[in-house]
Design an enzyme around this catalytic site. Structure first.
Site, short mmCIF file in Angstrom:
data_model
loop_
_atom_site.label_atom_id
_atom_site.label_comp_id
_atom_site.label_asym_id
_atom_site.label_seq_id
_atom_site.Cartn_x
_atom_site.Cartn_y
_atom_site.Cartn_z
N LYS A 68 -0.71 49.17 2.71
CA LYS A 68 -0.91 47.73 2.86
C LYS A 68 -2.10 47.28 2.04
CE LYS A 68 0.79 47.11 7.60
NZ LYS A 68 1.89 46.20 7.27
N ARG B 146 10.23 50.81 13.27
CA ARG B 146 11.64 51.05 13.61
C ARG B 146 11.95 52.54 13.64
NH1 ARG B 146 13.28 47.38 8.62
NH2 ARG B 146 11.24 46.55 9.20
N1 BES Z 1 3.19 46.40 11.78
C1 BES Z 1 3.88 45.78 10.72
C2 BES Z 1 4.33 44.37 11.06
C3 BES Z 1 3.25 43.36 11.23
C4 BES Z 1 2.78 42.64 10.16
C5 BES Z 1 2.73 43.11 12.48
C6 BES Z 1 1.80 41.69 10.33
C7 BES Z 1 1.75 42.14 12.65
C8 BES Z 1 1.29 41.43 11.58
C9 BES Z 1 5.10 46.60 10.33
O1 BES Z 1 4.96 47.97 10.50
C10 BES Z 1 5.32 46.37 8.90
O2 BES Z 1 4.51 46.77 8.13
N2 BES Z 1 6.42 45.71 8.56
C11 BES Z 1 6.72 45.40 7.22
C12 BES Z 1 8.18 45.70 6.99
C13 BES Z 1 8.58 45.67 5.56
C14 BES Z 1 7.94 46.84 4.81
C15 BES Z 1 10.08 45.74 5.47
C16 BES Z 1 6.43 43.92 7.01
O3 BES Z 1 6.66 43.13 7.93
O4 BES Z 1 5.93 43.57 5.96
MN MN Z 2 4.09 48.91 8.85
#
Ligand code: BES
Ligand code: MN
Ligand code: ZN
Length: 489
Positions: free
Chosen positions: A267, A341
């Site tokens: 990230k 997931r």
């Molecule tokens: N934990 C994150 C989702 C999230 C993002 C929660 C911001 C709270 C605030 C999750 O694991 C994630 O990173 N999801 C990705 C999925 C994508 C790679 C398909 C996302 O939402 O960007």
């Molecule tokens: Mn994630």
């Protein structure tokens, strides 16, 4: 915050709050107080153009003639138009108004509003929580002063008895807030599991599986997420048997990513610290179990939370890796940041296989996309079961933990089909929350199932009606009510 209930009477110290409807005269205790202070209350209301409109307040500090150290008139608008959730928010608003006022106690004169006393007391208690474990130098002048509340109301004794259960649910909310607030160097899979073990004090049976046991069960999806971390992954299982028989349990499953760096699909740095609360689904499930056990809910419940840390490292899983889940289904990990997931795939499969529950509801901070869809107001619910959807929506409106139903459809499901494995862990650019839900559905094994994406509601960067900025505990009161209204004997 200590909350008591007493018959309506003027207090001998502290703040005194009167609720005033729009356009209403001061009556009852308020009228008596006004007389005792030679009409200053009515005069103050007039000069401040106070009409009793919802949200309006007038404060009289250090009144002469009564013992209270301040009197506050709280406008509530038209009482008949307030929902239960509004009354809870009103109680919370009274706490917020007086928190740092200097008063150490508040008496809420709730004459004539006895049927809303529980809701207001719940709000007072909910709003009084703060996380100050790591603040060592806060000046005294900035610390809250308000410590005790008395709700002065007819039938105080019966209301006090009914509040015991409510207070337990609020303790569950507090536990969730605490868990999501803890930093990831303190709360990691094993230390999280230790906190869960403490729930045996309220009668919850706790079992924790480590990596070796999960390997034997074939949980390749969950273990793949945790393999880049120095911390050992854990699966915690909680059971509350309140039904008094061996009837089929209901089940809750939580995503407990104690920190989500994204893994090798790292990230961006800005805001990454927020990913300490990527265990919010598990935190909410744990708080819910604390709430249900605390109030001795007459229902059998199981909960399963997958606890992992998603880190990059020489042993981390790579984009393109293929993992085999406990269900036997294989997954190509296109993006290591779509890890929640993967964790839930094994937790859900384990839950249905082990417990054959009536239904499973999972909670997860699963997608940033749900924040794009719903902002920070509603959590997203995904289910094919209209009864569960209806029950959740009703409980959401009643408690103020709002939810909004999102679609599932076979056409979205196609978006995660994969050339080299049974599925991939991300879809295209669009409908990110829905493709994530479709992925989870493949691990429900046809057990009635709902998924709640709480990424937008677990945490708040600003103060909310019911909580100071930080962990909200959103979802605990929702599911407690959902269970109470539909599944208890
Ligand atoms: N934990 C994150 C989702 C999230 C993002 C929660 C911001 C709270 C605030 C999750 O694991 C994630 O990173 N999801 C990705 C999925 C994508 C790679 C398909 C996302 O939402 O960007
Ligand atoms: Mn994630
Ligand atoms: Zn995540």
């Amino acid at each position: 915050m200590k909350i008591e209930f007493s018959s309506p009477a003027l207090p001998s110290s502290g703040a005194l709050v009167f609720l005033v409807e729009k356009g209403a005269e001061l009556t009852g205790l308020a009228k008596a107080a006004d007389a005792a202070v030679s009409g200053v209350l009515a005069k103050a209301a007039k000069v401040a153009r106070f009409t009793g409109a919802k949200g309006q307040t007038v404060e009289i500090v250090a009144p002469v003639g009564i013992d209270a150290d301040r009197v506050v008139l709280f406008g509530i608008g038209d009482a008949a138009k307030l929902s239960d959730a509004d009354w809870v928010a009103l109680g919370a608003g009274i706490y917020a108004n007086l928190e740092k006022s200097g008063s150490e106690a508040v008496t809420l004169a709730a004459e004539g509003f006895a049927e809303h006393a529980l809701d207001m007391a719940e709000g007072l208690k909910l709003r009084a929580w703060r996380f100050d474990r790591y603040r060592t130098k806060e000046p005294k002048s900035k610390l809250p002063t308000l410590k005790n509340a008395t709700v002065a109301v007819e039938g105080a004794e019966a209301i006090a008895a009914a509040f015991v259960g409510r207070a337990e649910v609020v303790e569950g909310v507090f536990l969730t807030r605490e868990l999501v607030s803890e930093p990831a160097n303190v709360l990691y899979p094993e230390s999280f599991a230790d906190r869960i073990r403490e729930l045996d004090a309220v009668g919850i049976e706790v079992t924790v599986l480590g990596e070796e046991e999960m390997e034997k069960l074939g949980m390749g999806a969950l273990l793949g997420v945790g393999q880049g971390s120095a911390r050992e992954s854990q699966l915690a299982i909680m059971r509350w048997n309140g039904a008094g028989d061996d009837s089929q349990p209901i089940a809750f499953v939580g995503k407990g990513v104690t920190f989500d760096t994204g893994g090798i699909s790292l990230k961006p740095g800005a805001g990454m610290e927020q990913m300490k609360w990527d265990m919010g689904g598990a935190g909410t499930v744990v708080g819910l179990m604390r709430a249900l056990a605390g109030r001795k809910a007459k229902v059998n419940v199981v909960a399963v939370v997958g606890l992992v840390e998603n880190m990059p490292g020489s042993n981390a899983q790579r984009p393109g890796d293929v993992v085999t889940s406990m269900s036997g289904q294989t997954i190509e990990v296109i993006n290591t940041d779509a890890e929640g997931r993967l964790v839930l795939a094994d937790a859900l499969w384990y839950c249905q296989q082990e417990f054959k529950p009536k239904f499973m509801i999972d909670l997860a901070t699963l997608t940033g996309a749900i924040i794009i869809s719903l902002g920070h107001e509603h959590a997203g619910i995904f289910t094919d079961d209209d009864e569960i959807a209806g029950g959740l929506s009703t409980a959401g409106a009643d408690t103020g933990d709002k939810v909004w139903r999102m679609p599932l459809h076979a056409n979205y499901d196609k978006l995660i089909n994969c050339a080299i494995a049974d599925m991939k862990n991300i879809g295209d650019r669009g409908a990110g929350s829905i493709t994530a839900a479709q992925f989870l559905k493949r691990y429900s094994n046809k057990v009635p199932w709902a998924h709640i994406d709480i990424a937008g509601t677990v945490w708040s960067d600003k103060n909310l009606p019911l909580s100071e900025k930080g962990g909200t505990g959103h979802g605990v009161r929702l599911l407690d009510r959902f269970v109470a209204d539909n599944y208890e004997k």
